[in-house]
Motif scaffolding. Structure first.
Motif, PDB file in Angstrom:
ATOM      1  N   ARG A 134      -1.929  -0.396  11.463  1.00 26.63           N
ATOM      2  CA  ARG A 134      -0.414  -0.763  11.219  1.00 26.63           C
ATOM      3  C   ARG A 134       0.443   0.361  11.083  1.00 26.63           C
ATOM      4  O   ARG A 134       1.771   0.387  11.651  1.00 26.63           O
ATOM      5  CB  ARG A 134      -0.305  -1.817   9.958  1.00 26.63           C
ATOM      6  CG  ARG A 134      -1.070  -3.028  10.241  1.00 26.63           C
ATOM      7  CD  ARG A 134      -0.233  -4.115   9.309  1.00 26.63           C
ATOM      8  NE  ARG A 134      -0.146  -3.797   8.063  1.00 26.63           N
ATOM      9  CZ  ARG A 134      -1.061  -4.072   7.025  1.00 26.63           C
ATOM     10  NH1 ARG A 134      -2.194  -4.668   7.337  1.00 26.63           N
ATOM     11  NH2 ARG A 134      -1.287  -3.719   5.608  1.00 26.63           N
ATOM     12  N   LEU A 150       3.622  -1.087   3.827  1.00 32.66           N
ATOM     13  CA  LEU A 150       3.255   0.291   3.885  1.00 32.66           C
ATOM     14  C   LEU A 150       4.724   0.940   3.031  1.00 32.66           C
ATOM     15  O   LEU A 150       5.433   0.927   3.606  1.00 32.66           O
ATOM     16  CB  LEU A 150       2.833   0.870   4.996  1.00 32.66           C
ATOM     17  CG  LEU A 150       1.544   0.493   5.626  1.00 32.66           C
ATOM     18  CD1 LEU A 150       1.431   1.226   7.098  1.00 32.66           C
ATOM     19  CD2 LEU A 150       0.375   0.725   4.739  1.00 32.66           C
ATOM     20  N   THR A 201       0.775  -1.309  -0.044  1.00 36.64           N
ATOM     21  CA  THR A 201       0.034  -0.029   0.122  1.00 36.64           C
ATOM     22  C   THR A 201       0.904   1.156   0.006  1.00 36.64           C
ATOM     23  O   THR A 201       1.595   1.509   0.833  1.00 36.64           O
ATOM     24  CB  THR A 201      -0.894  -0.016   1.160  1.00 36.64           C
ATOM     25  OG1 THR A 201      -1.810  -0.936   1.068  1.00 36.64           O
ATOM     26  CG2 THR A 201      -1.796   1.356   1.575  1.00 36.64           C
ATOM     27  N   GLU A 258      -4.891  -0.954   7.950  1.00 38.39           N
ATOM     28  CA  GLU A 258      -3.557  -0.345   7.451  1.00 38.39           C
ATOM     29  C   GLU A 258      -3.463   0.852   8.121  1.00 38.39           C
ATOM     30  O   GLU A 258      -2.224   0.928   8.494  1.00 38.39           O
ATOM     31  CB  GLU A 258      -3.609  -0.159   6.043  1.00 38.39           C
ATOM     32  CG  GLU A 258      -3.800  -1.622   5.185  1.00 38.39           C
ATOM     33  CD  GLU A 258      -3.902  -1.254   3.636  1.00 38.39           C
ATOM     34  OE1 GLU A 258      -3.338  -1.878   2.868  1.00 38.39           O
ATOM     35  OE2 GLU A 258      -4.615  -0.464   3.217  1.00 38.39           O
ATOM     36  N   VAL A 311      -7.237   3.140   1.384  1.00 41.60           N
ATOM     37  CA  VAL A 311      -6.495   2.407   2.644  1.00 41.60           C
ATOM     38  C   VAL A 311      -7.615   1.961   3.384  1.00 41.60           C
ATOM     39  O   VAL A 311      -8.657   2.636   3.775  1.00 41.60           O
ATOM     40  CB  VAL A 311      -5.910   3.746   3.310  1.00 41.60           C
ATOM     41  CG1 VAL A 311      -5.085   3.076   4.508  1.00 41.60           C
ATOM     42  CG2 VAL A 311      -4.679   4.433   2.262  1.00 41.60           C
TER      43      VAL A 311
END
Ligand SMILES: *Cc1c(COP(=O)(O)O)cnc(C)c1O
Length: 948
Positions: free
Chosen positions: A437, A412, A84, A434, A430
């Motif tokens: 995290r 990420l 991501t 995430e 997103v």
């Protein structure tokens, strides 16, 4: 029981690749060769292509099957890592609504369409592009928008040029906000340098002297997240007669005051985050909007509203007289292919979500950023700026690399800012986990969803946008699907009929080639993600480069340019840098009179003086004139730009001499590679004397045209130019011509798959069949029409020009009439009036089956017969099917007072009885559209009137 015998010779893998891509069957090719009186395909080619130009070695890689190609692509895709990416810098995660992904992005009705130069068969995409323009004009608060540009950075460079052209300031410097994206700053510098403009990069609130500049650009929000009100600086610029450009994120504009409300003259940006995948850098549609006063200076294409012969509303491309094909070196820019398909996707995203939906998306994105900022501040980090939209910068100090690594481990990608900071840009895609995290990477605790706002109070948008009904009527997927289907049905794309466009090579865009474009391993990669996450791309690009070098005889390739014209620009810059490195000041570019309009327009963009070279009656470069002009230029000769085979579709025998003359005077040869479909496997531009060429991957190498883009125009160069190719900030270089390092990488699997499946011999066979098909058409039309320009053997290359001017004299039939009548016959017209006014240039390509060639020939012959009927008085001179073409379903109902039948009107040879393509409008009135310029969706009342 009968046992079927299998004959293994029929479909060996090699034949399969060929049979799938190549239209005519072997037996049909025999027939075609028979018509031409040629012994064999090779004998024909030997007659057409001058022997001394033929390449020595054959292209040698083996073909593979579709299934093998998918396997190879899958293996390469698996070497890309999809994390991501919260890097931002102009590229953001986005959710492509599945209904748009399948019905536009993956739908050949949309992606195989040509640029909408023939408005009657392009009403669907023209409407979608008009929606796009309306959306951009609304969001930016400006009056007029174009139908897309190549990318945000080139749009910024174009905006600078527009400010210089249209503004009244006499200054020669351009100011660039230090918070512009780094790639934007670099591309602006590249563009400014040859034109002698200074670029001043600085803080708009401290460093900008309005008197010293003809214009300035500000990023909004800035690349590090700041949202400033530029109203005051813009007012000061205006006092000094300078123009203001704002580079704005369209999603941010759903919440923030528009550039127009700040007084900006021009706005540019990227609509990628309106549902267009990242694709490692592209393709995406950049936008440009400006005040009404500058519309005639605006680059790119603009869709406008006009009327058809019945007075019904019809769309068309407006103000075309500004464009390069008319104004050449005086053109406003060289933009030809842009990003139509991606603009259509972005517009559909807005149609689907509507203003309330877009606002909600923007709010959610903002609140995700607030959630992260709050959590990081809670554990003691300093977060900048205090107010923001979606992007924040965190001071992490010395352990930055450890944090970056931990982020990657958490899946990420973040952005390095300065020496000790990290940039984070949130987006629609997103997930909450995430975000959790991400916060954990910084040692923080996710506080969950928040309602808090950190937008700058004074900049919160009060004005409305997307008020037009089109953005309010298609909320349900059922309706959305039907809307896109209705528009697609109005258009004639390759999925319905051949598009015989000379110079534009509208060949098969095979399904298997298109499939990988949607794979996340290609589509969900950020262009500035760490290199090891793009390893698959690197491998693909390296192998494609090697194949393109083998095909062209060049030594190095730059994948940066996003179109052919952009390739010309990049190639000429490369030549310029080469001369400069040798301490030479050279400023003259020789260009034959029949060159494509982008050639002189590109030359002008790099500060070259264009000297036009004559052509002979036969359409060849006039060698005497060329020699004389080269001599006259002497040590000022920088380059010549030639097209091979020539734009007249002939393999000129003098090409080597043209190159030698140029080199003798110290110039470099730019060979426009748009006609490479006539050369692959037969002739290498790098071997016949050229130094640099662009390759239109969206012509020769199967990337679909998208209704006017995307494209890829990589350039190949000989070894001595390699070190002067454009660099890129993401790799520590400079001199970029595009925002992304490799242009639009997600298109490259298409061209790679094509090369792999065809194999070297298959590609060569494709070239030969393209030449065969063009000669077959030329032969069959001979007698009915004059075929202009042939080589010394009496053959054409991969396209032929037929002369319709005699019909004007004998029957009052114009080339327009022929083009529009072809619509009734079920065809897209060939290239019209270029390179010779009043003619049609036909390029059938290798992938059209003989039956389709024959259908086209029948149509052309029937048009000739109709003209003959006018000549002999059987048909009326004014009131005839050619003059009234195209005919629509409206012509089937109501009164009919024409002296020819409805049957003749609507079902001429070539038209299918059951699957008839109906143009949705009658002939479009071009002059009306330019006189009454409307470039956004017409108001609601008109829809009501139309419904009555
Ligand atoms: C298509 C074409 C170009 C321009 O390519 P774009 O990708 O549209 O910019 C240049 N020269 C010739 C001869 C062409 O046919």
């Amino acid at each position: 029981m009968r046992v079927m015998r299998y004959t293994p010779t029929d479909y060996a893998p090699y034949d399969f690749a060929n049979r799938r891509h190549i239209g005519p069957s072997p037996a049909e090719m025999e027939e075609m060769l028979g018509v031409l009186g040629a012994e064999s395909l090779d004998a024909l080619i030997a007659d057409v292509v001058p022997a001394d130009l033929r390449q020595g070695e054959e292209l040698d890689w083996a073909p593979i099957s579709e299934q093998e190609a998918l396997k190879r692509l899958r293996a390469v895709a698996d070497k890309n890592t999809v994390l991501t990416s919260l890097i931002g810098q102009g590229y953001h995660g986005t959710v492509t609504p599945p209904v748009i992904q399948r019905n536009i992005f993956e739908n050949p009705a949309w992606y195989t369409a040509y640029t909408p130069y023939q408005p009657e068969i392009s009403q669907g995409r023209l409407e979608a592009l008009l929606n796009y323009q309306t959306m951009i004009a609304d969001l930016t608060g400006l009056e007029i928008a174009n139908a897309s540009l190549l990318d945000e950075a080139t749009a910024a460079a174009e905006a600078m040029a527009l400010a210089q052209r249209a503004g009244k300031s006499k200054a020669t410097a351009f100011f660039v906000d230090h918070h512009c994206h780094p790639q934007t700053i670099d591309v602006i510098r590249t563009r400014a340098e040859p034109l002698g403009w200074d670029v001043i990069v600085g803080d708009p609130f401290a460093d900008l002297d309005p008197e010293a500049v003809f214009g300035a650009i500000f990023q909004y929000p800035g690349t590090y997240g700041h949202c400033h009100d530029f109203s005051e600086v813009i007012a000061k610029l205006h006092d000094a007669k300078a123009l203001a450009v704002v580079a704005a994120d369209p999603l941010a504009l759903c919440l923030l005051k528009s550039p127009g409300e700040m007084g900006a003259d021009i706005a540019i940006g990227n609509t990628q985050r309106f549902g267009v995948p990242l694709g490692a850098g592209g393709p995406h549609a950049a936008y440009m909007a400006c005040r009404d006063a500058y519309k005639r200076s605006m680059p790119g294409r603009i869709v406008g509203v006009s009327v058809d012969a019945r007075g019904n509303r019809a769309y068309r491309l407006a103000l075309q007289t500004r464009e390069q094909h008319i104004r050449r070196e005086k053109a406003t820019s060289n933009v030809c292919t842009a990003q139509a398909l991606l603009a259509v996707m972005a517009s559909m995203y807005a149609v689907f979500h509507g203003p309330a939906g877009l606002r909600a998306i923007a709010q959610r994105v903002h609140q995700k950023a607030v959630r992260v900022a709050d959590a990081l501040e809670a554990v003691g980090y300093t977060v900048e700026p205090g107010t923001f939209f979606d992007t924040i910068t965190v001071e992490v100090g010395a352990p930055r690399e450890a944090v970056m690594r931990a982020a990657v481990e958490a899946g990420l990608n973040l952005r390095r800012v300065g020496e000790t900071k990290i940039g984070i840009a949130l987006d629609e895609a997103v997930w909450p986990e995430e975000i959790a995290r991400l916060i954990a990477v910084f040692g923080g605790v996710d506080g969950g969803e928040t309602d808090a706002y950190r937008l700058p109070e004074a900049l919160i948008r009060q004005s409305e946008y997307l008020t037009h009904p089109i953005f309010h009527q298609n909320r349900a997927e059922a309706e959305m699907t039907r809307y896109m289907r209705r528009l697609a049905d109005r258009d004639l794309a390759l999925d319905r009929a051949m598009i015989p466009l000379g110079s534009c090579t509208m060949k098969l865009n095979a399904t298997v080639e298109m499939m990988p474009v949607s794979w996340p391993e290609f589509s969900a990669i950020h262009p500035f993600a760490p290199a090891d996450q793009r390893a698959g791309y690197a491998e693909l690009i390296e192998d494609l480069n090697a194949k393109l070098c083998a095909i062209t005889g060049y030594d190095a390739i730059s994948m940066q340019p996003n179109s052919g014209a952009q390739g010309e620009y990049a190639g000429l810059l490369t030549i310029r840098a080469y001369h400069k490195a040798r301490g030479e000041e050279r400023d003259i570019c020789l260009i034959p009179v029949n060159a494509h309009g982008t050639n002189p327009a590109s030359a002008q963009m790099v500060g070259l003086k264009v000297v036009v070279v004559k052509c002979t009656e036969r359409g060849d470069i006039d060698l005497d004139d060329f020699r004389a002009k080269a001599e006259e230029a002497g040590d000022r000769l920088a380059a010549c730009m030639i097209t091979y085979p020539s734009t007249h579709g002939v393999f000129e025998e003098t090409v080597r001499e043209v190159c030698e003359i140029t080199h003798a005077h110290g110039g470099q040869v730019y060979l426009d590679g748009a006609n490479l479909n006539a050369m692959v496997g037969l002739v290498k531009p790098g071997e016949i004397g050229a130094d640099v060429s662009h390759l239109n991957l969206h012509k020769t190498f199967c990337i679909p045209h998208g209704g006017g883009g995307p494209g890829m125009g990589p350039i190949g160069v000989k070894a001595h130019l390699a070190e002067h190719l454009p660099g890129h900030v993401s790799e520590g270089g400079s001199g970029a011509v595009s925002a992304a390092t490799f242009g639009s990488p997600s298109l490259l699997p298409i061209s790679w798959a094509y090369c792999l499946m065809m194999g070297g011999a298959g590609l060569t066979q494709a070239t030969k069949v393209a030449i065969l098909s063009a000669n077959y058409i030329a032969k069959r039309l001979e007698g009915a029409f004059d075929v202009l320009y042939r080589g010394s053997s009496g053959h054409v290359a991969h396209e032929c020009i037929i002369d319709t001017r005699p019909l004007k004299e004998s029957a009052g039939v114009t080339v327009d009439d022929v083009a529009k009548r072809l619509i009734d016959n079920g065809f897209h017209a060939p290239t019209m009036s270029w390179p010779v006014a009043g003619t049609l240039m036909i390029e059938p390509t290798e992938s059209e089956p003989k039956a389709e060639l024959d259908r086209f020939i029948a149509a052309m012959l029937s048009i000739r017969e109709e003209a003959r009927a006018i000549e002999d008085g059987t048909l009326d001179r004014e009131n005839n099917p050619l003059a009234h073409a195209p005919h629509t379903m409206e012509d089937l109902v109501g009164d009919w007072d024409r002296p020819y039948s409805r049957e003749q009107a609507c079902f001429p040879p070539g038209a299918f009885r059951v699957d008839k393509y109906w143009a949705p409008v009658n002939r479009v009135d071009n002059a009306y559209g330019d006189r009454n310029l409307v470039c956004s969706c017409p108001p609601l009342e008109e829809y009501l009137e139309a419904a009555e």
